[in-house]
Design an enzyme around this catalytic site. Sequence first.
Site, PDB file in Angstrom:
ATOM      1  N   SER A 227       0.831  -1.200   0.000  1.00  0.00           N
ATOM      2  CA  SER A 227       0.000   0.000   0.000  1.00  0.00           C
ATOM      3  C   SER A 227       0.871   1.258   0.000  1.00  0.00           C
ATOM      4  CB  SER A 227      -0.956  -0.034   1.198  1.00  0.00           C
ATOM      5  OG  SER A 227      -1.946   0.955   1.094  1.00  0.00           O
ATOM      6  N   ASP A 361     -10.347  -3.464  -5.388  1.00  0.00           N
ATOM      7  CA  ASP A 361      -9.800  -2.719  -4.250  1.00  0.00           C
ATOM      8  C   ASP A 361     -10.627  -1.450  -4.051  1.00  0.00           C
ATOM      9  OD1 ASP A 361      -8.325  -1.154  -2.474  1.00  0.00           O
ATOM     10  OD2 ASP A 361      -6.392  -1.776  -3.285  1.00  0.00           O
ATOM     11  N   HIS A 392      -8.291  -4.750  -0.713  1.00  0.00           N
ATOM     12  CA  HIS A 392      -7.066  -4.016  -0.376  1.00  0.00           C
ATOM     13  C   HIS A 392      -6.260  -4.826   0.631  1.00  0.00           C
ATOM     14  CE1 HIS A 392      -4.572  -0.404  -0.320  1.00  0.00           C
ATOM     15  NE2 HIS A 392      -4.431  -0.596   0.984  1.00  0.00           N
TER      16      HIS A 392
END
Length: 446
Positions: A227, A361, A392
């Site tokens: 991320s 996501d 995610h």
Amino acid sequence: QDHKCSCVVQGTMATQDSGYYDYTIVAPEMPAMFDGMKLAAVATVLYVIVRCLNLKSPTAAPDVTYQDTPLNRFLLKSCPILTKEYIPPLLWGKSGHLQTALYGKMGRVSCPHPIGLRKYLPMQDGATATFDLFEPMGDHRTGDDVTMVICPGIGNHSEKHYIRTFVGHSQKEGYRCAVLNHLGALPNIELTSPRMFTYGCTWEFASMVGYIKKMFPHTHLIVVGFSLGGNIVCKFLGENRTNQERVLCCVSVCQGYSALRAQETFLQWDQCRRFYNFLMADNMKKIILSHRGSLFGSATKMEDADLSRLYTATSLMQIDETIMRKFHGHNSLKEYYEKESCVHYIHNVDVPLLLVNSADDPLVHGSLLTIPRTLAEKKQNVIFALTLHGGHLGFFEGAVLVPQPLTWMDKVIVGYANAMCQWEKQKPPCQKSGNLNTPCPEEKAA
């Protein structure tokens, strides 16, 4: 006095003698209209469940974008999980929201507890970077010394379940792991300067990588970012090509590539993105306020008015405008997002680069995925893998309901790293990582 009792039994009228009274029992018949309403309600509930859980969505192999080179062919052959069907848990795994929520709340199933050493690195501005070092549980399959240098997601650290699961899996495969703890993220570590982690500051990660290179002069590096950490590692490698020395490859999972473009999508209610924005902003507020003594005061860049605006902030953009951009003296939010996004540096990365995203996501809008896809189409060292499901940082696998301890994400990163180590092992010594300036025999003859 004699009385008669009448009743209806299975649609047949029967008569019985009774010494007290007459009565008739008639099985009530449900009105047809009520039957229809009940069926409609059930159908509606089932439709909502099917839509919310995305049950009709098919499973598929990742959509992989790459150029046809000997290295890429070798990687895809040696890491077959990249081209095989990804199968999430049947009942809920096709929902990006549930995958994301499960990652966010529970992290992982049967999470291991790897034991490491915490390292403290003083920075030039007075800050103290920390990272956790985990030694391998056995020899690597190539016999080489290989270290994973890992950068977690926003506000995360080595104690998060998804990090511990990945570290445990990597250790068993023979990798040393160094995990950065984002500045200010650990609740029991005080800040030593009026600064905390930001979206794209690479100082702490660079300090950790420098320490690993110095302490283990013969180790190869596998760079991994999750991320926000994916943005940091790609920016770190692209900022200066010397940062790519001794790096075998880099893997980035679920990053958004451009904060400037992402901020617009985070204000939209599509895929509940505005709600996620609020939740992440609330978490960031808690982290910042836990260090208010170090971040706010006469000796810092923050004022009491900034603290007041922080309390009322409901989005990451408001927090970035009020607090985050000021840590590095950016004059505007646009400047902050431009300078700290890897999209302006990633084209300078020349080591093999695997970029992984999920189509469902809820945090990364589909429009942002043109960045990695275009990069993979233009640069031979880049592979872009887009899964249909995974949410995610979820990527759970499983049959029906209960997910497996290891996720598809854990397996694909280690599988790709194993393939790169194998490729490096079979190369001539003059072409190995770290020997880029050593000419091969044919070059000497020329």
